[in-house]
Design an enzyme around this catalytic site. Structure first.
Site, PDB file in Angstrom:
ATOM      1  N   ASP A  41      26.427  37.647  35.700  1.00 55.36           N
ATOM      2  CA  ASP A  41      27.359  37.341  36.184  1.00 55.36           C
ATOM      3  C   ASP A  41      27.065  37.308  37.711  1.00 55.36           C
ATOM      4  O   ASP A  41      27.812  36.389  38.338  1.00 55.36           O
ATOM      5  CB  ASP A  41      28.432  38.669  36.098  1.00 55.36           C
ATOM      6  CG  ASP A  41      29.791  37.816  36.564  1.00 55.36           C
ATOM      7  OD1 ASP A  41      30.121  36.726  36.388  1.00 55.36           O
ATOM      8  OD2 ASP A  41      30.521  38.904  37.034  1.00 55.36           O
ATOM      9  N   LYS A  91      33.780  41.813  41.602  1.00 59.94           N
ATOM     10  CA  LYS A  91      33.912  40.733  42.570  1.00 59.94           C
ATOM     11  C   LYS A  91      34.069  41.022  43.825  1.00 59.94           C
ATOM     12  O   LYS A  91      33.902  40.194  44.646  1.00 59.94           O
ATOM     13  CB  LYS A  91      35.095  39.617  41.812  1.00 59.94           C
ATOM     14  CG  LYS A  91      35.177  39.447  40.308  1.00 59.94           C
ATOM     15  CD  LYS A  91      33.839  38.647  39.954  1.00 59.94           C
ATOM     16  CE  LYS A  91      33.990  38.091  38.459  1.00 59.94           C
ATOM     17  NZ  LYS A  91      32.609  37.644  38.075  1.00 59.94           N
ATOM     18  N   HIS A 105      27.541  34.082  42.370  1.00 57.93           N
ATOM     19  CA  HIS A 105      28.332  34.168  40.930  1.00 57.93           C
ATOM     20  C   HIS A 105      27.216  33.778  39.890  1.00 57.93           C
ATOM     21  O   HIS A 105      27.659  32.635  39.458  1.00 57.93           O
ATOM     22  CB  HIS A 105      29.490  33.491  40.825  1.00 57.93           C
ATOM     23  CG  HIS A 105      30.631  33.802  39.772  1.00 57.93           C
ATOM     24  ND1 HIS A 105      31.503  32.869  39.331  1.00 57.93           N
ATOM     25  CD2 HIS A 105      30.532  34.726  38.959  1.00 57.93           C
ATOM     26  CE1 HIS A 105      32.078  33.306  37.964  1.00 57.93           C
ATOM     27  NE2 HIS A 105      31.447  34.638  37.979  1.00 57.93           N
ATOM     28  N   ARG A 141      38.173  42.088  27.190  1.00 60.52           N
ATOM     29  CA  ARG A 141      36.865  42.391  27.711  1.00 60.52           C
ATOM     30  C   ARG A 141      36.027  43.324  26.831  1.00 60.52           C
ATOM     31  O   ARG A 141      36.833  44.259  26.169  1.00 60.52           O
ATOM     32  CB  ARG A 141      36.942  42.597  29.177  1.00 60.52           C
ATOM     33  CG  ARG A 141      37.530  41.753  29.778  1.00 60.52           C
ATOM     34  CD  ARG A 141      36.488  40.471  30.449  1.00 60.52           C
ATOM     35  NE  ARG A 141      36.993  39.434  30.968  1.00 60.52           N
ATOM     36  CZ  ARG A 141      36.341  38.712  31.829  1.00 60.52           C
ATOM     37  NH1 ARG A 141      35.018  38.833  31.968  1.00 60.52           N
ATOM     38  NH2 ARG A 141      36.874  37.563  32.600  1.00 60.52           N
ATOM     39  N   SER A 200      33.857  31.603  35.367  1.00 61.69           N
ATOM     40  CA  SER A 200      34.070  32.545  34.522  1.00 61.69           C
ATOM     41  C   SER A 200      34.549  31.781  33.105  1.00 61.69           C
ATOM     42  O   SER A 200      35.271  30.831  32.961  1.00 61.69           O
ATOM     43  CB  SER A 200      35.150  33.491  34.998  1.00 61.69           C
ATOM     44  OG  SER A 200      34.819  34.126  35.894  1.00 61.69           O
ATOM     45  N   CYS A 239      32.852  30.364  30.995  1.00 65.24           N
ATOM     46  CA  CYS A 239      32.374  29.042  30.584  1.00 65.24           C
ATOM     47  C   CYS A 239      30.650  29.224  30.196  1.00 65.24           C
ATOM     48  O   CYS A 239      29.874  28.302  30.110  1.00 65.24           O
ATOM     49  CB  CYS A 239      32.162  28.205  31.945  1.00 65.24           C
ATOM     50  SG  CYS A 239      33.652  27.690  32.186  1.00 65.24           S
ATOM     51  N   TYR A 277      43.475  46.448  36.123  1.00 63.47           N
ATOM     52  CA  TYR A 277      42.455  45.707  35.374  1.00 63.47           C
ATOM     53  C   TYR A 277      41.453  44.973  35.949  1.00 63.47           C
ATOM     54  O   TYR A 277      41.569  44.413  36.957  1.00 63.47           O
ATOM     55  CB  TYR A 277      43.495  44.500  34.578  1.00 63.47           C
ATOM     56  CG  TYR A 277      42.623  43.939  33.564  1.00 63.47           C
ATOM     57  CD1 TYR A 277      42.759  44.304  32.352  1.00 63.47           C
ATOM     58  CD2 TYR A 277      42.082  42.728  33.553  1.00 63.47           C
ATOM     59  CE1 TYR A 277      42.348  43.781  31.117  1.00 63.47           C
ATOM     60  CE2 TYR A 277      41.233  42.088  32.709  1.00 63.47           C
ATOM     61  CZ  TYR A 277      41.575  42.389  31.112  1.00 63.47           C
ATOM     62  OH  TYR A 277      40.837  42.105  30.155  1.00 63.47           O
ATOM     63  N   ARG A 283      42.705  38.249  36.340  1.00 66.31           N
ATOM     64  CA  ARG A 283      42.545  38.173  38.144  1.00 66.31           C
ATOM     65  C   ARG A 283      43.865  37.742  38.558  1.00 66.31           C
ATOM     66  O   ARG A 283      44.459  36.755  37.852  1.00 66.31           O
ATOM     67  CB  ARG A 283      41.256  37.367  38.483  1.00 66.31           C
ATOM     68  CG  ARG A 283      40.069  38.046  38.336  1.00 66.31           C
ATOM     69  CD  ARG A 283      38.879  37.275  39.292  1.00 66.31           C
ATOM     70  NE  ARG A 283      38.951  35.908  38.938  1.00 66.31           N
ATOM     71  CZ  ARG A 283      38.312  35.072  38.254  1.00 66.31           C
ATOM     72  NH1 ARG A 283      37.592  35.502  37.345  1.00 66.31           N
ATOM     73  NH2 ARG A 283      38.645  33.465  38.212  1.00 66.31           N
TER      74      ARG A 283
END
Length: 632
Positions: free
Chosen positions: A322, A255, A275, A416, A297, A299, A246, A107
């Site tokens: 998510d 998001k 989130h 990813r 993110s 975690c 990406y 991001r």
């Protein structure tokens, strides 16, 4: 492409006729105009598609239907072009590997904008620009940005088709890689068009790589532009993204829509766009409850959502890893859906120990990005728990004679996998239920080496709102910035809230105040799997052992439960209340995991004071919520 019943795998798009001789500007051809009108009866959508084509000037227009045939045709096309690599079909059937440009790997929060009507509406935690000024910047960039490329039109549903909690979006893009990812991550195609109907509303999302092709120009394997913009217009409920191919920069249903735009929609309409993962946990007696949990993110959200409990007889099943959209049901309880249809998970660290169910999920029908390629045509990443044999190709495309010869990680830290939820071995039976699932507990967490105990419970909804507002975590590779640095991340929404965070806190308080039945509201908890000892070692084993903490959380949602003691920060388990049967953790370590040191918390309060001060006139929030906690 054409509609489902006329799809031809060897012909992705109808050839375009040149613009009319009498037209000064680029205009959609008569042929494409007819195809668009046949594709959808929604006049607003018809006009919008043509407006985007007239702006971006693509060579072809491909109207997506979301079919398996379409997906296979696009992956075959990209494979032939060298954009993606097909993995060994015996080891990982129908799966592919893509490698991004080294400058397009995560991001780009510094280039992400909330263009609300005023700067105060965006708040101090967002990058703001005046909407008109931003459009003056973007219009020349988007003008002609798809020359030489195909514009793909993707209608999609965020959430189960037809759910009262779901919403429709439509994205155009010039990246077939994005189309294939959106095919997995959303309910994309004809079904979404059917739900939209002739008069339905949709969130318009325009995405371009910003890399137009001149006639005869050789294309890049990963076209992008160093000048990047990810822009949200909350009042118009629209998104424009330029320059990146990406992840969340390009998959605009993720998001951008499901959090930044949806959070504004939720504020205006009285629901929550968060989130958060959603999981169901069942005890040995067959009693099941659902939890929503927010973590920054990378975690541990995916690991927790797909956990294999170590406690005998307990079962965890996933709704999503998510994002959660939550609304009150007719019975007064808070119900949640996962608006997504797939997993876009961080690969490094995913192993048979940390998340065996994730590994099982990605055994087929998966798109991998920026992981390593082994000599036998399979994928690999750091922390996978295995050692690849022979040569290995790293995420930049460089060949190493062996893993030992590579002097840096062969998979990018933010590499990813994109895989369908439906093929997860622990997917919850209600993962696609339009009604959603009732939430009994809301959990917050983050990476904290010190201060925060393994688990504690909030006093009430207001205190729970404060707990969410106080989330701070050591930064990971999922976003820009120095790794390991502690940053405040309220509700794990810092990069994702589409309006002023101070007003967002108030919205949470409002939701609690307007609950149809306050007794049915979820209980709040905070967890910290990452507390360390004096030697820097993790004190808690984590992974499947986290089920012991979830067990206590579920027990505490029963109003009759008395297994907690009150402290200054909330309720913690009484001695012996946390089930440690068979757990090889010394008693002194367990004691340390729940030790509350006032001096450490005072430092946290000082840090929060400083952080909350950025909200200026919104500081009423501190007096209303935090003051109570500090006195206690």
């Amino acid at each position: 492409m054409f509609l489902r019943n006329s799809f031809r795998p060897n012909l992705l798009s109808a050839p375009r006729k040149t613009a009319s001789f009498f037209s000064r500007w680029y205009t959609v051809s008569t042929q494409d105009h007819a195809r668009i009108q046949k594709y959808t009866q929604n006049i607003k959508l018809q006009r919008w598609i043509e407006e985007q084509a007239n702006l971006c000037e693509p060579k072809d227009i491909h109207l997506c239907d979301g079919s398996t045939e379409e997906y296979n045709a696009l992956t075959s096309m990209m494979e032939k072009q060298g954009v993606i690599t097909r993995l060994n079909p015996e080891k990982r059937p129908n799966s592919f590997l893509a490698r991004s440009d080294p400058g397009d790997v995560a991001r780009v929060e510094s280039r992400t904008f909330i263009c609300s009507a005023t700067k105060d509406q965006a708040g101090p935690t967002n990058n703001w620009e005046d909407p008109k000024t931003m459009m003056n910047t973007l219009t020349p960039l988007f003008s002609g940005s798809m020359k030489g490329r195909t514009m793909y039109v993707m209608p999609y549903s965020m959430g189960p088709l037809g759910s009262s909690i779901s919403h429709i979006g439509v994205q155009v893009t010039d990246s077939p890689y994005v189309v294939c990812n959106m095919n997995i991550m959303t309910r994309m195609g004809k079904g979404a068009l059917d739900v939209l109907g002739t008069n339905g509303e949709f969130v318009p999302c325009t995405h371009t790589l910003g890399a137009p092709l001149a006639e005869g120009q050789k294309d890049s394997d990963w076209p992008c532009n160093p000048n990047k913009y990810i822009v949200h217009f909350p009042e118009k409920r629209s998104i424009m993204s330029y320059g990146s191919g990406y992840g969340g920069n390009a998959l605009l249903g993720k998001k951008c829509f499901s959090l930044r735009i949806a959070s504004v929609m939720a504020r205006d309409q009285g629901w929550l766009a968060e989130h958060m993962l959603i999981l169901g946990i069942t005890n040995p007696q067959g009693e099941k409850k659902y939890i929503a949990a927010a973590f920054p993110s990378a975690c541990g959200k995916t690991n927790l959502a797909m956990m294999t409990p170590t406690l005998p007889g307990w079962k965890v099943e996933t709704i999503g890893d998510d994002i959660a959209w939550m609304k009150f049901g007719k019975d007064g309880r808070l119900y949640a859906i996962n608006p997504e249809n797939g997993f876009f998970g961080v690969a490094p660290g995913t192993s048979a120990k940390s998340n065996p169910n994730a590994l099982k999920t990605v055994t087929k029908n998966t798109l991998f990005t920026n992981v390593a390629l082994t000599e036998d045509g399979d994928i690999w990443w750091e922390g996978m728990g295995t050692t690849p044999k022979g040569k290995i190709l790293d995420w930049k495309g460089k060949t190493h004679a062996s893993l030992e010869e590579a002097r840096e990680p062969v998979a990018h830290p933010n590499s990813r996998f994109t895989a369908p939820i439906a093929q997860c071995p622990v997917v919850d039976p209600k993962w696609d239920d339009p009604q959603g699932v009732p939430i009994s507990a809301i959990v917050f967490g983050g990476r904290r080496s010190t201060t925060v105990p393994l688990v504690y419970q909030g006093f009430d909804w207001s205190h729970g709102t404060f707990m969410g507002a106080s989330v701070a975590s050591e930064q990971t590779a999922a976003a820009e910035g120095p790794r390991g640095q502690l940053r405040h991340d309220p509700f794990a929404m810092l990069p994702f809230c589409g309006y002023n965070m101070g007003d967002y806190f108030q919205h949470w308080l409002n939701i609690g105040a307007k609950a149809p039945n306050p007794e049915l509201l979820p209980k709040f908890f905070f967890v910290n799997w990452f507390r360390k000892g004096k030697e820097g070692q993790f004190l808690w084993p984590g992974f499947g052992e986290n089920s012991r903490v979830l067990k206590w959380i579920i027990e505490r949602t029963d109003p009759k439960n008395t297994s907690a003691e009150k402290t200054a920060i909330g309720y913690i388990p009484k001695e012996g209340a946390l089930d440690t049967t068979g757990l090889q953790v010394p008693a002194e370590i367990m004691k340390e995991l729940f030790t509350i040191r006032p001096q450490d918390w005072l430092l946290d309060v000082q840090s929060l004071n400083k952080y909350f001060s950025i909200f200026g006139s919104k500081q009423w929030y501190q007096r209303r919520v935090r003051g109570k906690t500090r006195k206690e």
